[in-house]
Design a protein around this motif. Structure first.
Motif, PDB file in Angstrom:
ATOM      1  N   MET A 193       0.822  -1.196   0.000  1.00 12.35           N
ATOM      2  CA  MET A 193       0.000   0.000   0.000  1.00 12.35           C
ATOM      3  C   MET A 193       0.861   1.253   0.000  1.00 12.35           C
ATOM      4  O   MET A 193       0.511   2.266  -0.611  1.00 12.35           O
ATOM      5  N   PHE A 194       2.023   1.193   0.669  1.00 11.87           N
ATOM      6  CA  PHE A 194       2.948   2.323   0.585  1.00 11.87           C
ATOM      7  C   PHE A 194       3.355   2.555  -0.868  1.00 11.87           C
ATOM      8  O   PHE A 194       3.472   3.694  -1.325  1.00 11.87           O
ATOM      9  N   GLN A 195       3.603   1.472  -1.612  1.00 15.28           N
ATOM     10  CA  GLN A 195       3.950   1.605  -3.022  1.00 15.28           C
ATOM     11  C   GLN A 195       2.813   2.270  -3.795  1.00 15.28           C
ATOM     12  O   GLN A 195       3.049   3.148  -4.644  1.00 15.28           O
ATOM     13  N   MET A 196       1.578   1.865  -3.495  1.00 12.04           N
ATOM     14  CA  MET A 196       0.413   2.432  -4.171  1.00 12.04           C
ATOM     15  C   MET A 196       0.298   3.926  -3.867  1.00 12.04           C
ATOM     16  O   MET A 196       0.110   4.751  -4.779  1.00 12.04           O
ATOM     17  N   ILE A 197       0.408   4.292  -2.609  1.00 12.39           N
ATOM     18  CA  ILE A 197       0.295   5.699  -2.209  1.00 12.39           C
ATOM     19  C   ILE A 197       1.410   6.519  -2.834  1.00 12.39           C
ATOM     20  O   ILE A 197       1.183   7.629  -3.336  1.00 12.39           O
ATOM     21  N   SER A 198       2.621   5.982  -2.808  1.00 11.20           N
ATOM     22  CA  SER A 198       3.751   6.679  -3.411  1.00 11.20           C
ATOM     23  C   SER A 198       3.531   6.906  -4.903  1.00 11.20           C
ATOM     24  O   SER A 198       3.858   7.978  -5.446  1.00 11.20           O
ATOM     25  N   PHE A 199       2.969   5.914  -5.565  1.00 13.68           N
ATOM     26  CA  PHE A 199       2.668   6.033  -6.994  1.00 13.68           C
ATOM     27  C   PHE A 199       1.681   7.161  -7.250  1.00 13.68           C
ATOM     28  O   PHE A 199       1.870   7.981  -8.157  1.00 13.68           O
ATOM     29  N   PHE A 200       0.621   7.230  -6.465  1.00 12.79           N
ATOM     30  CA  PHE A 200      -0.376   8.280  -6.645  1.00 12.79           C
ATOM     31  C   PHE A 200       0.240   9.663  -6.429  1.00 12.79           C
ATOM     32  O   PHE A 200       0.030  10.582  -7.217  1.00 12.79           O
ATOM     33  N   LEU A 201       0.992   9.823  -5.361  1.00 14.56           N
ATOM     34  CA  LEU A 201       1.586  11.126  -5.066  1.00 14.56           C
ATOM     35  C   LEU A 201       2.582  11.547  -6.135  1.00 14.56           C
ATOM     36  O   LEU A 201       2.698  12.737  -6.469  1.00 14.56           O
ATOM     37  N   LYS A 202       3.286  10.598  -6.694  1.00 12.71           N
ATOM     38  CA  LYS A 202       4.309  10.896  -7.693  1.00 12.71           C
ATOM     39  C   LYS A 202       3.701  11.341  -9.017  1.00 12.71           C
ATOM     40  O   LYS A 202       4.256  12.209  -9.713  1.00 12.71           O
ATOM     41  N   HIS A 203       2.542  10.791  -9.383  1.00 16.61           N
ATOM     42  CA  HIS A 203       2.002  11.028 -10.721  1.00 16.61           C
ATOM     43  C   HIS A 203       0.732  11.878 -10.751  1.00 16.61           C
ATOM     44  O   HIS A 203       0.336  12.310 -11.842  1.00 16.61           O
ATOM     45  N   ALA A 204       0.086  12.096  -9.632  1.00 19.99           N
ATOM     46  CA  ALA A 204      -1.162  12.877  -9.623  1.00 19.99           C
ATOM     47  C   ALA A 204      -0.829  14.361  -9.652  1.00 19.99           C
ATOM     48  O   ALA A 204      -0.293  14.902  -8.679  1.00 19.99           O
ATOM     49  N   THR A 205      -1.160  15.030 -10.732  1.00 18.81           N
ATOM     50  CA  THR A 205      -0.776  16.439 -10.905  1.00 18.81           C
ATOM     51  C   THR A 205      -1.771  17.424 -10.307  1.00 18.81           C
ATOM     52  O   THR A 205      -1.411  18.571 -10.015  1.00 18.81           O
ATOM     53  N   VAL A 206      -3.043  17.006 -10.136  1.00 20.83           N
ATOM     54  CA  VAL A 206      -4.049  17.938  -9.612  1.00 20.83           C
ATOM     55  C   VAL A 206      -4.616  17.459  -8.278  1.00 20.83           C
ATOM     56  O   VAL A 206      -5.656  17.947  -7.833  1.00 20.83           O
ATOM     57  N   LEU A 207      -3.965  16.518  -7.650  1.00 16.45           N
ATOM     58  CA  LEU A 207      -4.449  15.970  -6.386  1.00 16.45           C
ATOM     59  C   LEU A 207      -4.453  17.047  -5.304  1.00 16.45           C
ATOM     60  O   LEU A 207      -3.454  17.743  -5.094  1.00 16.45           O
ATOM     61  N   GLU A 208      -5.583  17.160  -4.624  1.00 19.88           N
ATOM     62  CA  GLU A 208      -5.724  18.161  -3.566  1.00 19.88           C
ATOM     63  C   GLU A 208      -5.671  17.550  -2.174  1.00 19.88           C
ATOM     64  O   GLU A 208      -5.147  18.166  -1.240  1.00 19.88           O
ATOM     65  N   THR A 209      -6.221  16.334  -2.042  1.00 20.00           N
ATOM     66  CA  THR A 209      -6.302  15.727  -0.715  1.00 20.00           C
ATOM     67  C   THR A 209      -6.020  14.234  -0.798  1.00 20.00           C
ATOM     68  O   THR A 209      -6.587  13.531  -1.635  1.00 20.00           O
ATOM     69  N   LEU A 210      -5.149  13.754   0.086  1.00 23.20           N
ATOM     70  CA  LEU A 210      -4.919  12.328   0.273  1.00 23.20           C
ATOM     71  C   LEU A 210      -5.205  12.009   1.733  1.00 23.20           C
ATOM     72  O   LEU A 210      -4.519  12.521   2.629  1.00 23.20           O
ATOM     73  N   ILE A 211      -6.237  11.198   1.965  1.00 18.97           N
ATOM     74  CA  ILE A 211      -6.654  10.880   3.329  1.00 18.97           C
ATOM     75  C   ILE A 211      -6.315   9.425   3.615  1.00 18.97           C
ATOM     76  O   ILE A 211      -6.710   8.529   2.858  1.00 18.97           O
ATOM     77  N   ILE A 212      -5.596   9.193   4.692  1.00 18.03           N
ATOM     78  CA  ILE A 212      -5.194   7.845   5.081  1.00 18.03           C
ATOM     79  C   ILE A 212      -5.846   7.507   6.424  1.00 18.03           C
ATOM     80  O   ILE A 212      -5.585   8.170   7.432  1.00 18.03           O
ATOM     81  N   ALA A 213      -6.719   6.511   6.427  1.00 17.14           N
ATOM     82  CA  ALA A 213      -7.372   6.060   7.655  1.00 17.14           C
ATOM     83  C   ALA A 213      -6.703   4.761   8.111  1.00 17.14           C
ATOM     84  O   ALA A 213      -6.758   3.752   7.410  1.00 17.14           O
ATOM     85  N   MET A 214      -6.048   4.801   9.267  1.00 12.15           N
ATOM     86  CA  MET A 214      -5.306   3.646   9.766  1.00 12.15           C
ATOM     87  C   MET A 214      -6.159   2.816  10.721  1.00 12.15           C
ATOM     88  O   MET A 214      -7.130   3.299  11.294  1.00 12.15           O
ATOM     89  N   LYS A 215      -5.749   1.541  10.890  1.00 17.42           N
ATOM     90  CA  LYS A 215      -6.436   0.683  11.848  1.00 17.42           C
ATOM     91  C   LYS A 215      -5.453  -0.329  12.409  1.00 17.42           C
ATOM     92  O   LYS A 215      -4.439  -0.674  11.779  1.00 17.42           O
TER      93      LYS A 215
END
Length: 441
Positions: free
Chosen positions: A390-412
């Motif tokens: 999941m860290f790989q997935m999140i890193s991928f999104f942050l690296k390539h998302a150019t208009v991303l405004e919010t990334l919310i991570i809910a832990m458990k």
């Protein structure tokens, strides 16, 4: 003057209202309180008998009832439904088994009585099998029908409910196909809800045909069936579609061009959790039918096996702007999720609710879905436990998302120390979007 003003201040203005307004007001009261108003004055004595709504649904109004209380109450309802002689129109009747104290014949009689009073809304909830009057299925006045009754639902072949707009059936067993004839005979039906229903062994095809339907919920009980069935749906004007069942043997569904929201939860038996061309075709046909949806909740067990994603997707959700993808029991595959995102080119909001992962996304590190590059503004990840895929997935999104405004991570299932460590690592990940905020919950 002062004395006159004082007298005007205590005028009974409510009693000056017309009878039909007073009866409408009484309809909002519990039946016991409505009856108590009969002692206010001679004019109020019989007003409660003209109420347009009779609500016996709330079990709390029967708390503390003795056997004698129940007998008196049932006799009172008998008189109420037969009085006055001119048969005042009853708009709404809501009842549970608590009101009849489990007296099936008595409840049957009440239902028959209200059906002859021009009833528009009928709600019946009963904890055991209840025989329904044949008159119910040919009632010309019914607009809303809600039945929550376990057991086999017997429907006469000459069923006709010409004014029915909302049909809600729960906990029934459908042993034959007449239930689907009921749906097709309701020519102005706008809402159909079937929840926790069982399909009998004789049903080989679920066939729902309605050009007027706007909202439909189908939740079948997940039981092992002796034989599969095929599903045929012709409801092209649906705006909301909720479907929860085991994967059927086949789907033939008309295009739903007006679909706004869809909630699809399809499960497979373990014996089918391997590649099968027929199962793949069935799942693909189901998704193709809802490809015009704008907001989608999707849960398909063993999705990576059921719907193999190739370089050229067989379906595309061009109108989809909001997606929630869920898995509950089996490991998810990051590669498949990214491949699926290629099918939703205009997605703006993505919610991933995933459990354990079996592999990350390294094989597709440079294959970026267009929605990630140009449209995603909000991503929410639920059930995050700090796993590397999941860290790989999140890193991928942050690296390539150019208009991303919010990334919310809910832990458990994490300690406070673990959450702090993961939050620090998340905040250190490089971001393509300068305006992106990373929020942890």
């Amino acid at each position: 003057m002062a004395k006159q003003a004082k007298n005007e201040g205590v005028l009974d203005r409510i009693s000056t209202l017309p009878d039909h307004i007073l009866c409408h007001m009484l309809s909002f009261l519990p039946i016991k309180d409505a009856v108590r108003t009969s002692v206010l004055s001679p004019r109020w004595r019989y007003l409660f008998t003209f109420m347009s709504t009779l609500d016996l649904y709330d079990y709390r109004q029967f708390r503390g009832f003795t056997r004698r209380d129940f007998n008196d109450f049932k006799n009172f309802v008998d008189r109420l439904l037969l009085f006055p002689k001119q048969q005042v129109r009853l708009e709404c009747f809501r009842v549970t088994e608590n009101a009849s104290d489990g007296d099936c014949p008595r409840l049957y009689g009440w239902i028959c009585a209200v059906l002859s009073r021009g009833i528009k809304e009928l709600v019946v909830s009963y904890g055991k099998n209840l025989r329904l009057p044949t008159l119910l299925f040919t009632c010309q006045s019914l607009v809303t029908l809600e039945l929550d009754i376990p057991g086999d639902m017997k429907i006469p072949p000459d069923v006709s409910l010409p004014n029915l707009k909302s049909l809600n059936l729960s906990n029934f067993l459908f042993s034959d196909g007449l239930i689907f004839k009921l749906v097709s005979s309701c020519h102005v039906l706008e809402e159909l809800i079937m929840e926790f229903v069982k399909l009998g062994r004789n049903i080989t095809e679920v066939n729902i045909h309605s050009l007027s339907l706007k909202r439909m919920t189908l939740e079948f009980v997940l039981v092992n069936r002796d034989k599969d069935y095929k599903m045929v749906i012709n409801a092209p004007n649906l705006e909301y579609f909720k479907f929860y069942d085991m994967l059927a043997d086949g789907y033939r569904v008309s295009s739903m061009n007006s679909l706004e929201h869809a909630n699809i939860r399809v499960h497979q038996c373990l014996e089918y959790a391997i590649y099968d061309v027929n199962r793949e075709r069935a799942a693909t046909n189901l998704l193709q039918a809802i490809c015009n949806v704008k907001c989608l909740y999707l849960l398909i067990t063993h999705a990576e096996t059921l719907i193999p994603m190739g370089p050229e997707p067989v379906f595309a959700f061009h109108k989809l702007v909001q997606l929630k993808f869920v898995n509950e029991t089996e490991a998810w595959v990051g590669t498949w999720i990214l491949e699926f995102l290629h099918c939703v080119p205009n997605l703006e909001i993505l919610h991933l609710a995933l459990d354990a992962a079996s592999e990350g996304i390294k094989p597709l590190a440079e294959n970026v879905p267009s929605c990630v590059s140009f449209h995603l503004t909000e991503i929410r990840v639920s059930r995050f436990v700090g796993d590397e895929p999941m860290f790989q997935m999140i890193s991928f999104f942050l690296k390539h998302a150019t208009v991303l405004e919010t990334l919310i991570i809910a832990m458990k299932y994490l300690t406070e120390k673990e959450e702090l460590s993961i939050t620090k690592r998340l905040l250190e990940l490089p971001r393509n979007s300068r305006s992106c905020q990373v929020i942890t919950e």
